[in-house]
Scaffold this motif. Sequence first.
Motif, PDB file in Angstrom:
ATOM      1  N   TRP A  81       0.836  -1.196   0.000  1.00 54.69           N
ATOM      2  CA  TRP A  81       0.000   0.000   0.000  1.00 54.69           C
ATOM      3  C   TRP A  81       0.877   1.255   0.000  1.00 54.69           C
ATOM      4  CZ3 TRP A  81      -1.377   3.034   4.665  1.00 54.69           C
ATOM      5  CH2 TRP A  81      -2.482   3.878   4.491  1.00 54.69           C
ATOM      6  N   LEU A  82       1.912   1.266   0.819  1.00 57.47           N
ATOM      7  CA  LEU A  82       2.824   2.409   0.890  1.00 57.47           C
ATOM      8  C   LEU A  82       3.623   2.561  -0.411  1.00 57.47           C
ATOM      9  CD1 LEU A  82       4.049   1.865   4.549  1.00 57.47           C
ATOM     10  CD2 LEU A  82       2.568   3.731   3.737  1.00 57.47           C
ATOM     11  N   TYR A  83       4.054   1.437  -0.988  1.00 56.65           N
ATOM     12  CA  TYR A  83       4.748   1.509  -2.275  1.00 56.65           C
ATOM     13  C   TYR A  83       3.851   2.122  -3.345  1.00 56.65           C
ATOM     14  CZ  TYR A  83       8.997  -1.143  -1.163  1.00 56.65           C
ATOM     15  OH  TYR A  83      10.211  -1.540  -0.663  1.00 56.65           O
ATOM     16  N   GLY A  84       2.556   1.882  -3.243  1.00 54.80           N
ATOM     17  CA  GLY A  84       1.629   2.474  -4.201  1.00 54.80           C
ATOM     18  C   GLY A  84       1.657   3.995  -4.145  1.00 54.80           C
ATOM     19  N   PHE A  85       1.595   4.563  -2.939  1.00 54.42           N
ATOM     20  CA  PHE A  85       1.684   6.020  -2.792  1.00 54.42           C
ATOM     21  C   PHE A  85       3.023   6.532  -3.340  1.00 54.42           C
ATOM     22  CE2 PHE A  85      -1.390   5.096   0.654  1.00 54.42           C
ATOM     23  CZ  PHE A  85      -2.414   5.953   0.282  1.00 54.42           C
ATOM     24  N   ALA A  86       4.100   5.845  -2.971  1.00 53.45           N
ATOM     25  CA  ALA A  86       5.432   6.276  -3.408  1.00 53.45           C
ATOM     26  C   ALA A  86       5.550   6.239  -4.928  1.00 53.45           C
ATOM     27  CB  ALA A  86       6.500   5.393  -2.766  1.00 53.45           C
ATOM     28  N   THR A  87       5.024   5.191  -5.545  1.00 53.71           N
ATOM     29  CA  THR A  87       5.120   5.049  -7.001  1.00 53.71           C
ATOM     30  C   THR A  87       4.320   6.129  -7.716  1.00 53.71           C
ATOM     31  OG1 THR A  87       5.475   2.667  -6.776  1.00 53.71           O
ATOM     32  CG2 THR A  87       4.755   3.457  -8.937  1.00 53.71           C
ATOM     33  N   ARG A  88       3.148   6.459  -7.183  1.00 49.20           N
ATOM     34  CA  ARG A  88       2.363   7.531  -7.793  1.00 49.20           C
ATOM     35  C   ARG A  88       3.088   8.875  -7.675  1.00 49.20           C
ATOM     36  NH1 ARG A  88      -1.541   3.971  -6.144  1.00 49.20           N
ATOM     37  NH2 ARG A  88      -1.786   4.802  -4.024  1.00 49.20           N
ATOM     38  N   LEU A  89       3.771   9.092  -6.569  1.00 52.61           N
ATOM     39  CA  LEU A  89       4.553  10.327  -6.427  1.00 52.61           C
ATOM     40  C   LEU A  89       5.719  10.357  -7.405  1.00 52.61           C
ATOM     41  CD1 LEU A  89       4.532  10.699  -2.536  1.00 52.61           C
ATOM     42  CD2 LEU A  89       3.449  12.231  -4.194  1.00 52.61           C
ATOM     43  N   VAL A  90       6.369   9.210  -7.608  1.00 57.81           N
ATOM     44  CA  VAL A  90       7.439   9.131  -8.611  1.00 57.81           C
ATOM     45  C   VAL A  90       6.879   9.520  -9.979  1.00 57.81           C
ATOM     46  CG1 VAL A  90       8.949   7.550  -9.887  1.00 57.81           C
ATOM     47  CG2 VAL A  90       8.858   7.443  -7.387  1.00 57.81           C
ATOM     48  N   GLY A  91       5.644   9.084 -10.255  1.00 59.22           N
ATOM     49  CA  GLY A  91       5.017   9.398 -11.540  1.00 59.22           C
ATOM     50  C   GLY A  91       4.889  10.880 -11.808  1.00 59.22           C
ATOM     51  N   ARG A  92       4.817  11.675 -10.750  1.00 57.77           N
ATOM     52  CA  ARG A  92       4.740  13.131 -10.929  1.00 57.77           C
ATOM     53  C   ARG A  92       6.102  13.728 -11.292  1.00 57.77           C
ATOM     54  NH1 ARG A  92       1.463  14.987  -5.532  1.00 57.77           N
ATOM     55  NH2 ARG A  92      -0.390  13.687  -5.828  1.00 57.77           N
ATOM     56  N   HIS A  93       7.119  12.899 -11.196  1.00 54.81           N
ATOM     57  CA  HIS A  93       8.487  13.372 -11.464  1.00 54.81           C
ATOM     58  C   HIS A  93       9.115  12.554 -12.590  1.00 54.81           C
ATOM     59  CE1 HIS A  93       8.676  15.929  -7.834  1.00 54.81           C
ATOM     60  NE2 HIS A  93       7.863  15.032  -7.348  1.00 54.81           N
ATOM     61  N   ARG A  94       8.310  12.232 -13.610  1.00 56.58           N
ATOM     62  CA  ARG A  94       8.794  11.375 -14.701  1.00 56.58           C
ATOM     63  C   ARG A  94      10.042  11.943 -15.372  1.00 56.58           C
ATOM     64  NH1 ARG A  94       3.276  10.957 -15.379  1.00 56.58           N
ATOM     65  NH2 ARG A  94       3.212  12.608 -16.910  1.00 56.58           N
ATOM     66  N   LEU A 148       8.819  -3.401 -12.826  1.00 60.33           N
ATOM     67  CA  LEU A 148      10.141  -4.023 -12.693  1.00 60.33           C
ATOM     68  C   LEU A 148      10.837  -3.577 -11.406  1.00 60.33           C
ATOM     69  CD1 LEU A 148      12.301  -5.831 -14.014  1.00 60.33           C
ATOM     70  CD2 LEU A 148      13.229  -3.772 -15.073  1.00 60.33           C
ATOM     71  N   LEU A 149      10.781  -2.287 -11.100  1.00 56.24           N
ATOM     72  CA  LEU A 149      11.479  -1.796  -9.912  1.00 56.24           C
ATOM     73  C   LEU A 149      10.775  -2.178  -8.619  1.00 56.24           C
ATOM     74  CD1 LEU A 149      12.750   1.641 -11.225  1.00 56.24           C
ATOM     75  CD2 LEU A 149      14.069  -0.436 -10.819  1.00 56.24           C
ATOM     76  N   LEU A 150       9.463  -2.350  -8.653  1.00 58.67           N
ATOM     77  CA  LEU A 150       8.770  -2.841  -7.456  1.00 58.67           C
ATOM     78  C   LEU A 150       9.105  -4.311  -7.198  1.00 58.67           C
ATOM     79  CD1 LEU A 150       5.333  -1.047  -7.726  1.00 58.67           C
ATOM     80  CD2 LEU A 150       6.974  -0.841  -5.848  1.00 58.67           C
ATOM     81  N   ILE A 151       9.219  -5.091  -8.272  1.00 55.81           N
ATOM     82  CA  ILE A 151       9.634  -6.486  -8.108  1.00 55.81           C
ATOM     83  C   ILE A 151      11.047  -6.540  -7.541  1.00 55.81           C
ATOM     84  CG2 ILE A 151      10.399  -8.550  -9.393  1.00 55.81           C
ATOM     85  CD1 ILE A 151       7.493  -8.714  -9.268  1.00 55.81           C
ATOM     86  N   ALA A 152      11.934  -5.734  -8.102  1.00 55.78           N
ATOM     87  CA  ALA A 152      13.351  -5.796  -7.733  1.00 55.78           C
ATOM     88  C   ALA A 152      13.645  -5.096  -6.414  1.00 55.78           C
ATOM     89  CB  ALA A 152      14.204  -5.189  -8.846  1.00 55.78           C
TER      90      ALA A 152
END
Length: 202
Positions: A81-94, A148-152
Motif C-alpha cells: 500500500w505504501l509503495y503504491g503512494f510512493a510510485t504515484r509520487l514518482v510518476g509526478r516526477h517522470r 520491474l522496480l517494485l519487483i526488484a
Amino acid sequence: MTAQVHRDEMRQDDDRAIIERSRRDPEAFAELYDRHAPAIHRYLARRLGRDLADDLLAETFLQAFGKRHRYDLDRADALPWLYGFATRLVGRHRRGEARFWRAVARTGADPAAGSADEGVADRVAAQSSRRDLAGALARLNRGQRDVLLLIASGDLTPAEIGAALGIATGTVHSRLSRARARMREALGGIDPLDFREVQFHG
C-alpha cells in the motif's frame, strides 16, 4: 518462504492493527513510519536520487496517513500500500526520473547506491553494470519501469504490486514480461533481475 510471510513473522503486531489503532489514536501511525520508512526511502532514492527521496518520503506517509480510514483491514502487510503512494509520487516526477537514470548511465555513479567500504575494483565493476542497467531502464515506459522496480526493489509479489498500483495481476505479469524482454535485449541477454545486488539493493 515468501517475502510477505517473512515480513509477517518479523512483526509482533501486524500493520493493519497499527492502522486500525491510528484511526482512534493518530500518533500510533508513527509506528508504521518507523517500520517502513527505510524501505520506502531506498525505493524512492533508487528512482529519483536521495535529495528528492527525502521530500517524497514525508509526502508518501502524509498521503497514507490521510487515507488510513480507507485501508483494507484484510491486508496484514501495509508495505505494498505504501509503495503504491510512493510510485504515484514518482510518476509526478517522470522527467526527473528519466534524467536520473540517464545520469547514472552516463557516469555509472548511482548516488543511491555504493559504499565507502566498497573496494576500487568493486566500484569500477559496479559502475559499469549500473551504466548498462540505467540506460536500459531509462528506455522503458513508466508502467514497465514501475513494475520491474517494485519487483526488484520492493521484493513484492505480482499480486501485491497489482494492489499497490490498482491494476490487475495479469497486467503486472504482462508489463513485467515486456520489461524483462526489453531489458534482456539491451543487456545482451542478461536478465535485469540478476543485477539486484548491483543496482536495486546497493
